[in-house]
Design a protein around this motif. Structure first.
Motif, short mmCIF file in Angstrom:
data_model
loop_
_atom_site.label_atom_id
_atom_site.label_comp_id
_atom_site.label_asym_id
_atom_site.label_seq_id
_atom_site.Cartn_x
_atom_site.Cartn_y
_atom_site.Cartn_z
N GLN A 171 0.83 -1.19 0.00
CA GLN A 171 0.00 0.00 0.00
C GLN A 171 0.87 1.25 0.00
N THR B 219 -2.60 5.22 4.19
CA THR B 219 -3.07 4.46 3.03
C THR B 219 -4.50 4.82 2.69
N ARG B 220 -5.34 4.90 3.71
CA ARG B 220 -6.74 5.23 3.47
C ARG B 220 -6.88 6.63 2.89
N GLU C 154 -4.56 8.28 1.20
CA GLU C 154 -3.98 8.26 -0.15
C GLU C 154 -4.97 7.69 -1.15
N ASN C 155 -5.62 6.58 -0.81
CA ASN C 155 -6.56 5.94 -1.72
C ASN C 155 -7.78 6.82 -1.98
N SER C 156 -8.28 7.42 -0.93
CA SER C 156 -9.49 8.24 -1.07
C SER C 156 -9.23 9.48 -1.91
N GLU D 201 -16.49 6.89 2.10
CA GLU D 201 -15.06 7.13 2.27
C GLU D 201 -14.77 7.84 3.58
#
Length: 636
Positions: free
Chosen positions: A144, A229-230, A232-234, A250
């Motif tokens: 990730q 990570t969360r 970054e992904n969102s 989200e």
């Protein structure tokens, strides 16, 4: 724990031994001059800071109360003034000089310690990033991004705080404790035992705290990686989030990750709530015991088992000295906090650095000089590793995705790869670039096994234009010359002209100096693709890989891009993956890939005459027959 239970990052982090000692051994040793200067200055500053209370006690007994002769440790009596007035001003001069010395050497120490800390962390951060870039592709397939960013940013910053603050405070505390103990035992060894009686209890209390807080810090650092990570992904998928109207979903996922980080942080704080007041209580007990025993001694003579006399000046010095180590001892919790944080962070940093890199230059690797572009695949089998840990440990790979692939491309030929999604077309060309290594067989370029060539020369001779053109935040010119950073403006412009990009670039607000935003968001998809082609033209590779370079653009843009590609592929060995067969019908060889195998090969006319899969695909795209929908869903 098996490969299915832990990531490669977790496994190698857990194997790191004595991470902070390794930090000093590997990165501190080259900067040892700064460290030594800082420690020497620290000793001088702290010793100087102990002189004022010592001189004050001597002055009280010798000058103001006049019960003791005026003597100073280490100073010959012949050097001392004979009159009280002279002794007073001499004492004042020593106290003023001590404060000045403390200030000057504290500045020297702070400067040297900061230079040491920031030099070390500069090296750690850049080495970590360099190592991360060299990791094999299975790591990036499995890892990730947010957690890697946490290592490179948050963990490196934690180590910087430790080297900058914790080392200063701990070294100051160590010198103060040793110095104070030496002064107290010099003045009155019996009362010194009373003052320092709390030290063993403090040491035991500290050992308990370190053991209790260490696993909590590990969990806290892991939660930081999950939160990053969360986020970054969102943020990276913000367009999908908005179009799917999933903002609340989200937000809830970020809220859960943030709550986990909050809970782990509170676990640390709760232990600090016990440790810090406990240390302050023990230090306070030492001060109170010194005051009570010393006060009784002055009023009534030596109490209990104590013997001898205690002067007022000595008693004042004891109280002042005791107060001097109360404050540093109360800061031990901060030092431990920073130490455990740094230990957990250094484990993550070195865990990242220790992940083995399998795809590297062989010891006797040779450079591919003046490449011609002849490529051979000889009975190639390949299976993706089950995960990054399996790849790092060179365990058995997963299910094979390529089976006995065998073909040749002469210099200057164009080879087209067609077939259903998930057949293995992109994988086949990733092996040519050595993003992965074959499990069986070999791939040869100009007669050399690619594993015998240096990676830089192999990849330098190979250009890649993919479906998604990756552009960096910067100017148009910067993106075109990426990888050829010394290219002149004329060469950049010529490459753009060859890629049919010069016209739209000139229409931009600042032409070639226009900033295009992160990932080129200020440009259309077709414009991004033409810049990617211009970049590859400037590279001037002998081998070219086109991975569905025109699949997601409109007809007019596809025509322009195809004209650019026709010029780019002239006299180069070209491998083209395409779903639109019209773009590759002129290829010298067309390979039909199905389930990782070459099922058909030949020219456009030869394959049409065979009436197989290619002929069916061509008929569907030409509108001649109805195509049964392909059920494949895996990636190439």
């Amino acid at each position: 724990m098996g490969a299915n239970d832990e990531s490669v990052f977790d496994v190698y982090r857990d194997r790191v031994d004595r991470p902070l000692a390794r930090l000093f051994r590997v990165y501190g040793r080259p900067e040892v001059e700064w460290f030594a200067l800082g420690m020497a200055a620290n000793v001088v500053a702290r010793v100087a800071s102990l002189l004022p209370p010592l001189i004050l006690g001597i002055a009280i007994d010798s000058i103001f109360v006049d019960t003791e002769p005026f003597t100073l440790p280490v100073v010959p009596d012949a050097w001392l003034p004979a009159t009280q007035s002279g002794q007073f001003w001499f004492s004042a001069a020593i106290i003023a000089g001590a404060f000045l010395t403390t200030a000057v050497f504290t500045w020297i120490y702070g400067t040297a310690a900061n230079v040491f800390a920031h030099r070390v962390m500069h090296a750690v951060r850049t080495d970590s990033f360099e190592r991360m870039q060299r990791l094999d592709m299975p790591f990036f397939d499995d890892k990730q991004t947010g957690e890697v960013m946490s290592v490179l940013n948050n963990d490196a910053s934690n180590l910087e705080v430790f080297l900058d603050d914790a080392l200063q405070n701990s070294s100051r505390l160590g010198v103060m404790l040793v110095g104070i103990a030496a002064v107290l035992f010099y003045l009155n060894a019996q009362l010194a035992f009373v003052t320092l009686i709390a030290i063993p209890a403090m040491v035991l209390f500290t050992v308990w705290f370190m053991r209790a807080v260490e696993p909590i810090y590990v969990a806290q650092r892991a939660s930081v990686g999950d939160l990053n990570t969360r986020l970054e992904n969102s943020l990276g998928g913000i367009q999908l989030v908005k179009t799917a109207s999933t903002e609340e979903y989200e937000t809830e996922r970020v809220r859960r990750a943030s709550r986990e980080y909050f809970d782990r942080t509170m676990d640390v704080i709760k232990l600090n709530y016990v440790y810090r007041p406990g240390m302050e209580l023990l230090a306070g007990v030492a001060f109170a015991a010194t005051f009570v025993v010393g006060g009784i001694w002055l009023f009534s003579g030596a109490p209990g088992p104590f013997t001898g006399e205690l002067t007022v000046g000595t008693f004042v010095t004891f109280l002042l000295m005791t107060q001097r180590f109360v404050t540093p001892l109360a800061e031990v919790s901060n030092i431990i906090d920073q130490y455990e944080n740094a230990k957990a962070s250094s484990e993550r940093v070195f865990g990242l650095m220790d992940i083995p890199v399998r795809i590297t230059d062989a010891p006797d690797a040779v450079a591919l000089e003046e490449p011609e572009g002849r490529v051979e695949y000889r009975h190639v089998d390949f299976a993706y590793p089950e995960n990054a840990l399996a790849a790092a440990e060179e365990e058995d790979s997963g299910e094979r995705v390529l089976h006995d692939v065998d073909f040749e491309a002469e210099a200057g030929d164009t080879v087209a790869l067609v077939g259903p999604t998930g057949a293995g077309k992109s994988t086949l060309l990733k092996l040519l670039l050595r993003l992965y290594d074959v499990n069986r067989g070999e791939i040869r370029v100009d007669g050399h096994d690619v594993r015998e060539l240096t990676l830089s020369s192999l990849r330098g001779a190979t250009g890649y234009v993919g479906q998604d053109a990756y552009l960096f935040d910067g100017s148009v010119a910067d993106n075109v010359r990426y990888g050829n950073f010394d290219a002149s403006e004329r060469r950049v412009r010529e490459a753009a002209e060859a890629a049919e990009a010069d016209e739209f670039i000139r229409d931009l607000p600042e032409g070639y100096d226009t900033r295009i935003g992160e990932r080129g968001v200020k440009l259309s998809g077709g414009q991004q693709q033409r810049l990617s082609i211009a970049r590859t033209i400037l590279q001037d590779p002998e081998i070219l890989i086109l991975d569905e370079a025109t699949s997601d653009v409109d007809t007019e843009t596809e025509r322009l891009i195809q004209e650019s590609l026709d010029r780019l592929t002239a006299e180069r060995t070209t491998f083209a993956i395409a779903h639109r067969l019209s773009t590759v019908k002129g290829a010298d060889t067309i390979l039909v890939i199905e389930d990782g195998r070459i099922t058909e090969r030949g020219t456009h006319e030869e394959l049409l005459s065979e009436g197989g899969t290619y002929a069916t695909l061509w008929g569907v795209q030409a509108g001649e027959v109805e195509m049964v929908p392909d059920s494949g869903s895996s990636e190439d």
